[in-house]
Write a protein that holds these residues in place. Sequence first.
Motif, PDB file in Angstrom:
ATOM      1  N   LYS A 112       0.887  -1.094  -0.109  1.00  0.00           N
ATOM      2  CA  LYS A 112       0.102  -0.020   0.067  1.00  0.00           C
ATOM      3  C   LYS A 112       0.883   1.211   0.149  1.00  0.00           C
ATOM      4  N   GLY A 113       0.196   2.232  -0.724  1.00  0.00           N
ATOM      5  CA  GLY A 113       0.996   3.631  -0.482  1.00  0.00           C
ATOM      6  C   GLY A 113       1.545   4.036  -1.847  1.00  0.00           C
ATOM      7  N   LYS A 114       1.926   3.148  -2.652  1.00  0.00           N
ATOM      8  CA  LYS A 114       2.696   3.359  -3.995  1.00  0.00           C
ATOM      9  C   LYS A 114       2.293   4.622  -4.506  1.00  0.00           C
ATOM     10  N   SER A 115       1.168   4.833  -4.924  1.00  0.00           N
ATOM     11  CA  SER A 115       0.574   5.973  -5.290  1.00  0.00           C
ATOM     12  C   SER A 115       0.859   7.371  -4.804  1.00  0.00           C
ATOM     13  N   THR A 116       0.444   7.397  -3.415  1.00  0.00           N
ATOM     14  CA  THR A 116       0.559   8.485  -2.499  1.00  0.00           C
ATOM     15  C   THR A 116       1.971   8.873  -2.379  1.00  0.00           C
ATOM     16  N   THR A 117       3.025   7.670  -2.295  1.00  0.00           N
ATOM     17  CA  THR A 117       4.324   8.102  -2.178  1.00  0.00           C
ATOM     18  C   THR A 117       5.037   8.679  -3.771  1.00  0.00           C
ATOM     19  N   SER A 118       4.289   8.003  -4.723  1.00  0.00           N
ATOM     20  CA  SER A 118       4.672   8.372  -5.920  1.00  0.00           C
ATOM     21  C   SER A 118       4.503   9.911  -6.306  1.00  0.00           C
ATOM     22  N   PHE A 119       3.298  10.338  -5.874  1.00  0.00           N
ATOM     23  CA  PHE A 119       2.818  11.633  -6.125  1.00  0.00           C
ATOM     24  C   PHE A 119       3.397  12.678  -5.185  1.00  0.00           C
ATOM     25  N   PHE A 120       3.782  12.358  -4.177  1.00  0.00           N
ATOM     26  CA  PHE A 120       4.722  13.341  -3.121  1.00  0.00           C
ATOM     27  C   PHE A 120       5.848  13.475  -3.845  1.00  0.00           C
ATOM     28  N   ILE A 121       6.532  12.265  -4.380  1.00  0.00           N
ATOM     29  CA  ILE A 121       7.919  12.541  -5.009  1.00  0.00           C
ATOM     30  C   ILE A 121       7.495  13.564  -6.151  1.00  0.00           C
ATOM     31  N   LYS A 122       6.631  13.058  -6.991  1.00  0.00           N
ATOM     32  CA  LYS A 122       6.615  13.975  -8.112  1.00  0.00           C
ATOM     33  C   LYS A 122       6.284  15.518  -8.009  1.00  0.00           C
ATOM     34  N   ASN A 123       5.181  15.591  -6.866  1.00  0.00           N
ATOM     35  CA  ASN A 123       4.859  17.194  -6.367  1.00  0.00           C
ATOM     36  C   ASN A 123       6.096  17.904  -6.141  1.00  0.00           C
ATOM     37  N   ILE A 124       7.045  17.268  -5.223  1.00  0.00           N
ATOM     38  CA  ILE A 124       8.246  17.926  -4.872  1.00  0.00           C
ATOM     39  C   ILE A 124       9.161  17.930  -6.110  1.00  0.00           C
ATOM     40  N   LEU A 125       9.349  17.344  -6.984  1.00  0.00           N
ATOM     41  CA  LEU A 125      10.248  17.105  -8.065  1.00  0.00           C
ATOM     42  C   LEU A 125       9.619  18.564  -8.983  1.00  0.00           C
ATOM     43  N   ASP A 126       8.410  18.622  -8.982  1.00  0.00           N
ATOM     44  CA  ASP A 126       7.695  19.817  -9.986  1.00  0.00           C
ATOM     45  C   ASP A 126       7.837  20.859  -9.459  1.00  0.00           C
ATOM     46  N   LEU A 127       8.034  21.210  -8.091  1.00  0.00           N
ATOM     47  CA  LEU A 127       8.131  22.305  -7.626  1.00  0.00           C
ATOM     48  C   LEU A 127       9.716  22.832  -8.241  1.00  0.00           C
ATOM     49  N   ALA A 165       9.085   9.737   0.344  1.00  0.00           N
ATOM     50  CA  ALA A 165       9.532  10.750  -0.680  1.00  0.00           C
ATOM     51  C   ALA A 165      10.681  11.658  -0.153  1.00  0.00           C
ATOM     52  N   ILE A 166      10.659  12.118   0.934  1.00  0.00           N
ATOM     53  CA  ILE A 166      11.451  12.974   1.434  1.00  0.00           C
ATOM     54  C   ILE A 166      12.882  12.613   1.328  1.00  0.00           C
ATOM     55  N   ILE A 167      13.263  11.273   1.525  1.00  0.00           N
ATOM     56  CA  ILE A 167      14.459  10.565   1.481  1.00  0.00           C
ATOM     57  C   ILE A 167      14.955  10.541   0.055  1.00  0.00           C
ATOM     58  N   VAL A 168      13.824  10.072  -0.886  1.00  0.00           N
ATOM     59  CA  VAL A 168      14.245  10.059  -2.432  1.00  0.00           C
ATOM     60  C   VAL A 168      14.811  11.493  -2.781  1.00  0.00           C
ATOM     61  N   CYS A 169      14.005  12.550  -2.412  1.00  0.00           N
ATOM     62  CA  CYS A 169      14.159  13.698  -3.012  1.00  0.00           C
ATOM     63  C   CYS A 169      15.568  14.321  -2.377  1.00  0.00           C
ATOM     64  N   GLU A 170      16.023  14.068  -1.281  1.00  0.00           N
ATOM     65  CA  GLU A 170      17.321  14.455  -0.729  1.00  0.00           C
ATOM     66  C   GLU A 170      18.379  13.606  -1.530  1.00  0.00           C
ATOM     67  N   ILE A 171      18.002  12.248  -1.651  1.00  0.00           N
ATOM     68  CA  ILE A 171      19.068  11.736  -2.523  1.00  0.00           C
ATOM     69  C   ILE A 171      19.558  12.199  -3.817  1.00  0.00           C
ATOM     70  N   ILE A 200      17.510  17.746  -3.779  1.00  0.00           N
ATOM     71  CA  ILE A 200      16.690  18.558  -3.981  1.00  0.00           C
ATOM     72  C   ILE A 200      16.752  19.518  -2.529  1.00  0.00           C
ATOM     73  N   ASP A 201      16.504  20.607  -2.462  1.00  0.00           N
ATOM     74  CA  ASP A 201      16.663  21.592  -1.615  1.00  0.00           C
ATOM     75  C   ASP A 201      15.241  21.455  -0.832  1.00  0.00           C
ATOM     76  N   TYR A 202      15.750  21.605   0.752  1.00  0.00           N
ATOM     77  CA  TYR A 202      14.444  21.499   1.758  1.00  0.00           C
ATOM     78  C   TYR A 202      13.219  22.245   1.555  1.00  0.00           C
ATOM     79  N   LYS A 203      13.481  23.624   0.904  1.00  0.00           N
ATOM     80  CA  LYS A 203      12.378  24.443   0.757  1.00  0.00           C
ATOM     81  C   LYS A 203      11.461  23.862  -0.370  1.00  0.00           C
ATOM     82  N   TYR A 204      11.916  22.982  -1.355  1.00  0.00           N
ATOM     83  CA  TYR A 204      10.921  22.371  -2.142  1.00  0.00           C
ATOM     84  C   TYR A 204      10.384  21.268  -1.621  1.00  0.00           C
ATOM     85  N   ILE A 205      11.104  20.519  -0.667  1.00  0.00           N
ATOM     86  CA  ILE A 205      10.549  19.321  -0.125  1.00  0.00           C
ATOM     87  C   ILE A 205       9.578  19.630   0.825  1.00  0.00           C
ATOM     88  N   PHE A 206       9.932  20.470   1.830  1.00  0.00           N
ATOM     89  CA  PHE A 206       8.736  21.139   2.542  1.00  0.00           C
ATOM     90  C   PHE A 206       7.674  21.472   1.893  1.00  0.00           C
TER      91      PHE A 206
END
Length: 504
Positions: A115-130, A315-321, A324-330
């Motif tokens: 469970k949680g694949k879609s939610t996590t994937s869209f968390f990651i996408k949302n951060i990356l898109d910002l 999603a946060i860990i992926v984007c830190e890897i 991606i800056d904290y401000k976009y992740i937040f």
Amino acid sequence: MNIKVKDIINILNRENQIVDIKVLNQSDIISNVTYNSKAVKDKDVFVCKGLNFKEEYLTDAISRGCGLYISEKIYNYNIPYIIVKDARKSLALISKLFYAEKTEKLKLIGVTGTKGKSTTSFFIKNILDLYLKSKGKMLSGIISTIDTYDGSEISESSLTTPESLEFYKLLNNAVNNELEYFVCEISSIAYKYSRVYGANFNVGVFLNIGYDHISDVEHKDFDDYFSSKIKLLENSEYIVINKDLLRYDEINEVLNNKEKDKIFTFSIDDKADYKAINIKRKNRFTSFDLVHNGETKNYNLLMSGLYNVENAIAAIIVCEILCIDYKYIFKGILGSAVKGRGEIYKTKDGKKTLIVDYAHNELSLKRYFEFIKEEFKDKKHICIIGAPGGKALNRRKEIGTLCYKNCDEIILTSDDPFYESFDNICSEIMSFIPKYKKIRVIENRTEAIKEAVNSYKNEETIISILGKGSETSQNYNGISRDYISDSVNAKIFVEEYNKNINQI
């Protein structure tokens, strides 16, 4: 894109796939590969694959001009063929070859779990898109249970992970459209049936695992399911893994073969590389602190439930890897809302709360009902739910027992019955529910939601609409029928309810 027959032979030979071969001219140019006989054009390569493959499909392909077929068995037709050990794996190899190695230019993120694949994937996408918007770049691509985006168009998905031909085509489109990042939900079936065979992921995420997808057409047992899940880790450079997941210790063999500084664990209960603390809920907000290497960072979610905290951490860990800056992740975590996942619709008088969620198996239902008990104590609870036909048969017992324990009333409804009788599916679910429990059976999903909204008019009622989320189709007898979606239905019936209040 064009390749030669000899290119196909070479790639299949390299992977030791060829059993027998009859090819007239290895210099012949191949302009298209397909497994859909209706899509065949002159001199195309046709791949015979799948549990439900019938010889008539090959006959149809030949009548449309198929110049070469690839199969696990020889058929009595006088045309060139390549006989292989594994048609699905061969399709993946040819698909990757056909759409070229330039797909390796993408930063590819794979997300798996029960469970949680879609939610996590869209968390990651949302951060990356910002982040990407701030740089004036193309938004990230995604393959998910909900939507697919390759830089050209957004389309509703029909499979969590598409067949290998479509998978590699989407990645190729993404590169051509100058996308830099691509997020993929990876189902267990994707590896079992070689849909992503040959793909190398920059980051692989393993969220959790529970007992699901066990049937004759999916996984024969839990060990088979588990082994398919961990293949993502084997094919990922960096690994993000939930230390709290079931059978975590058994994954060590895979992790031991990886560079230690490229493995990141997370937890909300145990010691890990990333540990969530101070988890607090207020109204619909969830806040938490995330501790890593002695540093603490604060995050806020617009979604409730501890399971969404876990999804956010991954999603946060992926984007830190990915640096991606904290401000976009937040901002990305705070601004994330996922269609059909934890959507809440309330009537003006506060008496009806409709929640649309994709919870549909033991793990997701347990966590969903934990959230309901914490968030909506002492409220009457109606659950609208069903089970698919012909697969994941263990869900029927799980749905029956968990809904019995956690709901005041159960409305059984349709959820892609496929080739199985709806009545048979409901009877099996009901066999796990004591007879004194209030149960209604309403096959039409829209009518089931309407009936629930109109029940218990003088009581505060929670109405859980589970299993389909934002999906806009129902499958009956192999035919996809349009369905307005649980999300739209919930919104419509809340609006109707509010109008009736105003008229009183």
